[in-house]
Design an enzyme around this catalytic site. Sequence first.
Site, PDB file in Angstrom:
ATOM      1  CG  HIS A  87      -2.054   0.926   1.196  1.00  0.00           C
ATOM      2  ND1 HIS A  87      -2.445   1.825   0.062  1.00  0.00           N
ATOM      3  CD2 HIS A  87      -2.712   1.340   2.366  1.00  0.00           C
ATOM      4  CE1 HIS A  87      -3.408   2.635   0.587  1.00  0.00           C
ATOM      5  NE2 HIS A  87      -3.601   2.363   2.000  1.00  0.00           N
ATOM      6  CG  HIS A 108      -4.530   0.795  -8.098  1.00  0.00           C
ATOM      7  ND1 HIS A 108      -5.830   0.658  -8.095  1.00  0.00           N
ATOM      8  CD2 HIS A 108      -3.770   1.675  -7.274  1.00  0.00           C
ATOM      9  CE1 HIS A 108      -5.999   1.531  -6.817  1.00  0.00           C
ATOM     10  NE2 HIS A 108      -4.877   1.899  -6.610  1.00  0.00           N
ATOM     11  CG  ASP A 168       2.712   4.108  -4.212  1.00  0.00           C
ATOM     12  OD1 ASP A 168       1.779   3.418  -4.108  1.00  0.00           O
ATOM     13  OD2 ASP A 168       2.970   4.833  -3.414  1.00  0.00           O
TER      14      ASP A 168
END
Length: 445
Positions: free
Chosen positions: A284, A323, A380
């Site tokens: 995460h 994702h 990210d």
Amino acid sequence: MTEESQSTGNGRGTTAAGAESLSVTDNRTGQSYEVEIEDGTVRAMDFRQIKVDEDDFGLMTYDPGYSNTASCRSAITYIDGEKGILEHRGIPIEQLCEHSSYLEVAYLLNYGRLPTEDELNRWTYEITHHTYVHENIKNFMNGFRHDANPMGMLQASVGALSTFYPEAQDIDDEYQRHVAAVRLIAKMPTLAAFAYRHSLGLPYVYPDNDLSYAGNFLSMLFKMAEPKYEPDPRLEKALDVLFILHADHEQNCSAAAVRVVGSSRVDPFSAIAAGCAGLYGPLHGGANVAVLRMLQRIGTTDNVPDFLEGVKQGDERLMGFGHRVYKNYDPRARIIRSHVDEVLEATNKESPLLDIAIELEKRALDDDYFTSRKLYPNVDFYSGLIYEALGIPTDAFTVMFAIPRTSGWMAQWMEMMDDPELKIARPRQIYTGPRDADYVPIDER
Ligand code: SDX
């Protein structure tokens, strides 16, 4: 109501067979049921009436990781994973990044609309004047080892804050909810900066109320002997956009943690400490740290093909890719990528890791292994390159995620507290252990 038309209904009476319903036949009993469809969902509780006999508990749904389970109704964030769409209160993230500011977005998330100029000025004033933390927090921080992980320090400090504001336990009071939102949004940068300064053995820098939210954070991180820290406007802007991009993302792991813990009616500081813990994980919010370490490990663009082969063999995971919801390019990744060059220029940094990231993306997006699994760069993948150029230590990248996500967590908590269907979260289980066992005395084991 005959058995044939017995309807599991929606617990609120019966549902005749119709377009907005499922017709379900239990082949174990031959009985048929009508289950109402509402907002593209069926209620799990409507399946409990499907039994083989009166002793039967009834059917449950089983959904590890909640991949296909809606836990709530929410009006905060809309994501279309197939089309790569992200909207906050209906406004596309691209427009918010171009026209808004993080504090304005934080208001939008928590109060459901863009503020008037007076409301924004008051909101900004309130947050600016709540950035200090109790001096005892410094003593608390000093108790950590010098090399303590900043996310561990942040999560502990947020939980500790709940003891400084016992009035936050009055969770039904509108003012207490508002002031808790202000305090958490205002104090997260201070806690994060204190953790950073502690890890370097540097004195803490107190907030500077003359600076913007992002500028003040940079000052608390990097101010040394100069009388006043002057943030580079390009870095201030890039950081504010990064904060907007990380503000909320509907029911992700950490937001779900905030809602689950908050459903026990604990104070919001404690619920958000749970969100920090969820975000800490490498799948995460910890992914931005894992991306940088992955790029460092690859070392050069020449090594990218071998690394990707390792991913395809299952030896590695391509961190920053994939994702649960986006099965297309994460719109946030595209915006972050557009700011990387500007930050590198402002910090006079070269970034060999950027070249590796670009090569990784190019090859992965040209490889059926990744595209067939709909694995595209997520938020990210590029963010760590900006944090590294800003001089943020790698271990603190997830802290950079937690700071802005605090406004999203708070918005999710506020919305949950007003949800008429709010119940304490208490999932069921499929029991797989032994039954009717007897205790065995230790000398007989
Ligand atoms: C964030 O939910 C949110 O909104 C989170 C977030 C937010 O703003 O709050 O968007 C922020 O957390 C972004 C995600 C950051 N995490 C990473 O970058 C870590 C790497 N990515 C993954 O581990 C993964 O993609 C997840 C955890 C993000 C999503 O995992 P899923 O949806 O549970 O998918 P999965 O693990 O079941 O994988 C499906 C398939 C599997 O292959 P097969 O078993 O079908 O052969 O895809 C493969 C996985 O092995 N796969 C990957 C992969 N991600 C999934 N293979 C290689 N590299 C990857 N990154």
